[in-house]
Design an enzyme around this catalytic site. Structure first.
Site, short mmCIF file in Angstrom:
data_model
loop_
_atom_site.label_atom_id
_atom_site.label_comp_id
_atom_site.label_asym_id
_atom_site.label_seq_id
_atom_site.Cartn_x
_atom_site.Cartn_y
_atom_site.Cartn_z
N ALA A 170 0.78 -1.21 0.02
CA ALA A 170 -0.07 -0.07 -0.03
C ALA A 170 0.71 1.23 -0.11
O ALA A 170 0.33 2.28 0.66
CB ALA A 170 -0.97 -0.06 1.47
N LYS A 242 3.10 -9.48 -6.26
CA LYS A 242 4.09 -8.65 -5.89
C LYS A 242 5.52 -9.37 -5.67
O LYS A 242 6.43 -8.47 -5.89
CB LYS A 242 3.55 -8.54 -4.22
CG LYS A 242 2.10 -7.60 -4.20
CD LYS A 242 1.76 -7.60 -2.71
CE LYS A 242 0.19 -7.09 -2.87
NZ LYS A 242 -0.39 -7.03 -1.38
#
Length: 387
Positions: A170, A242
Site C-alpha cells: 500500500a 508482488k
C-alpha cells in the site's frame, strides 16, 4: 516561483481513486503553507468516460470536518463524470494523451492508474512512456506484473517517470528500497514476508477466536480490506504479483507462472459459485477446518501466517507462498491486523533489513500514491514550517 503539478486520475470513482482525489483536495493546497507545489487535478476518468479541464477540477471546499467523507466524495466524482464527462472514443485511453497534447501540456502531466485493469492499461502505460514526455504513478500491479519483462524494463527504465511504490504494501518503501538495493549492487540473498493486508487481517482475527472464518471474510470485505471479490485475495495471485514485481526490480526475467502458489483456501471446489454473496455463504464450510487448524496451532505454540518467500542463489531465483505455522518469536508472527512486513537479507544487511507498514486500505494506498508524486515535482520546495 510556484510550480504546479498536474495529475490525471484514471479510476477516479474507485475506492483508491476517490480517496486520492479527497486527499489532494484536502491537503495539497498552497495556502496551507507546507509546500509551494500544489497538486492540480486536471482530469478524471472511469471505465466509460473522462472529464478534462486545464483550469483544474474542484468538487467542494473541504476542511478537517470532511476528512472522513470518502463516500460523499465518491458520489460527487461520479456525478461530475455523469454530467460533464465525455465518453471514450475508438482510441480508448489514448484519447487522454490526445487531450493533453492538444492543450499544450505534453510533459507536464502525471497519469495516475488507480484501477485494477489489465491489457488496456498496460498499453496505455506504454503509450505514455514511449510516445509522450508525461509520467505515470500506478497502484495497479497488473501492468508491471503480468506484462513481459521487456515491457517492464521499458516502463521502469526512467525512475523519475514511473512510480509504482503503491503496488506493494500500500505504498510503503518496499519497491523503492528494492530498487535502491539493486542500483547500489547490494546482493539480495533472500526475502521473506507477509505481503497481503487482507490475508494478514484474516489470520489475526482467526487467532483471536472471536469469529469464524466466513464471518471474518465478510467483515473484511465490508471494511474494504479485500478486493471487491475476495477470491482475488484468497487465491494468492495478488501476493504472487508482488513477488514478481520484486524479482523484476532485481532484474530477474520472471513471470507469474514462476511462483509456486498455495492458495489460502482450496478455491477449486467453488468454481461453480458465481456471485460474491454466494461465495461468502459457501465459505461457511471452511469454518470447521480453520477452527481445527487454529486449535492445533495453539497447542503447538504456533502462529498462522500467509508467507511469501524469495530465495536467490547466484543467477537462480525461487519464489513461493502459502499458509505457514510459525514459531511465536518469528518476526512475522508478531504482525497484527492488516500490517505487512518483509525482511530482506543481503550481502550488507546480513541480519535483515525490515520494512513494516499497513498493507491494505484506500487511505494508505492513496497516501502512497501522493508520496510517489513528490519525487516527480520539477521544483520541490518547502513552505514555512509551523508548529
Amino acid at each position: 516561483m510556484m510550480s504546479t503539478q498536474n495529475v490525471f486520475i484514471i479510476g477516479a470513482t474507485g475506492n483508491v481513486g476517490s480517496e486520492l482525489f479527497h486527499q489532494i483536495e484536502l491537503f495539497d493546497k498552497p495556502e496551507l503553507g507546507k509546500h509551494q507545489n500544489p497538486t492540480r487535478i486536471i482530469g478524471i476518468a472511469d471505465s466509460q468516460s473522462y472529464f478534462f479541464t486545464e483550469a483544474g477540477i474542484h468538487v467542494a471546499n473541504l476542511d478537517s470536518t470532511t476528512l472522513n467523507s470518502h463516500d460523499w466524495m465518491c458520489k460527487r466524482i461520479k456525478g461530475l463524470l455523469m454530467c460533464q464527462g465525455k465518453p471514450f472514443g475508438n482510441s480508448g485511453l489514448e484519447e487522454l494523451l490526445h487531450q493533453v497534447r492538444f492543450n499544450g501540456l505534453d510533459g507536464e502531466v502525471i497519469f495516475i492508474d488507480a484501477t485494477t485493469g489489465g491489457q488496456e492499461l498496460l498499453e496505455f502505460h506504454k503509450a505514455v512512456i514511449k510516445t509522450s514526455a508525461n509520467s505515470i504513478v500506478t497502484a495497479n500491479k497488473n501492468p508491471v506484473a503480468l506484462s513481459t519483462m521487456d515491457d517492464f524494463q521499458t516502463l521502469t527504465a526512467d525512475r523519475h517517470r514511473y512510480g509504482m511504490r503503491s503496488t506493494i504494501m500500500a505504498g510503503a518503501d518496499t519497491v523503492v528500497d528494492i530498487m535502491d538495493f539493486y542500483d547500489t549492487s547490494d546482493h539480495i540473498e533472500s526475502i521473506e514476508g507477509c505481503f497481503s493486508g487482507s490475508l494478514g487481517y484474516i489470520c489475526s482475527m482467526l487467532e483471536d477466536g472471536d469469529a469464524v472464518f466466513s464471518q471474518i471474510l465478510r467483515e473484511a470485505l465490508e471494511d474494504g480490506l479485500t478486493e471487491p471479490d475476495p477470491r482475488d485475495d484468497l487465491n494468492g495471485l495478488d501476493v504472487a504479483r508482488k513477488l514478481v514485481i520484486i524479482a523484476r526490480c532485481l532484474n530477474f526475467p520472471v513471470c507469474i507462472e514462476d511462483v509456486s502458489v498455495n492458495s489460502f483456501i482450496d478455491l477449486e471446489k467453488y468454481e461453480s459459485v458465481r456471485s460474491v454473496e454466494e461465495f461468502l455463504e459457501a465459505t461457511k464450510q471452511e469454518d470447521e477446518y480453520f477452527a481445527n487448524l487454529l486449535t492445533s496451532a495453539r497447542n503447538d505454540g504456533k502462529k498462522l501466517r500467509y508467507v511469501g518467500r524469495i530465495k536467490i542463489e547466484e543467477k537462480n531465483i525461487k519464489m513461493s507462498l502459502g499458509l505457514e505455522l510459525l514459531d511465536p518469536d518469528s518476526s512475522l508472527a508478531t504482525l497484527r491486523g492488516a500490517k505487512n512486513k518483509i525482511t530482506i537479507f543481503s550481502a550488507i544487511h546480513r541480519n535483515g533489513y525490515m520494512i513494516e507498514a499497513d498493507g491494505a486500505g484506500a487511505e494508505v494506498t492513496a497516501n502512497g500514491i501522493r508520496r510517489d508524486l513528490l519525487p516527480m515535482l520539477q521544483h520541490r520546495r518547502c513552505g514555512m514550517y509551523s508548529i
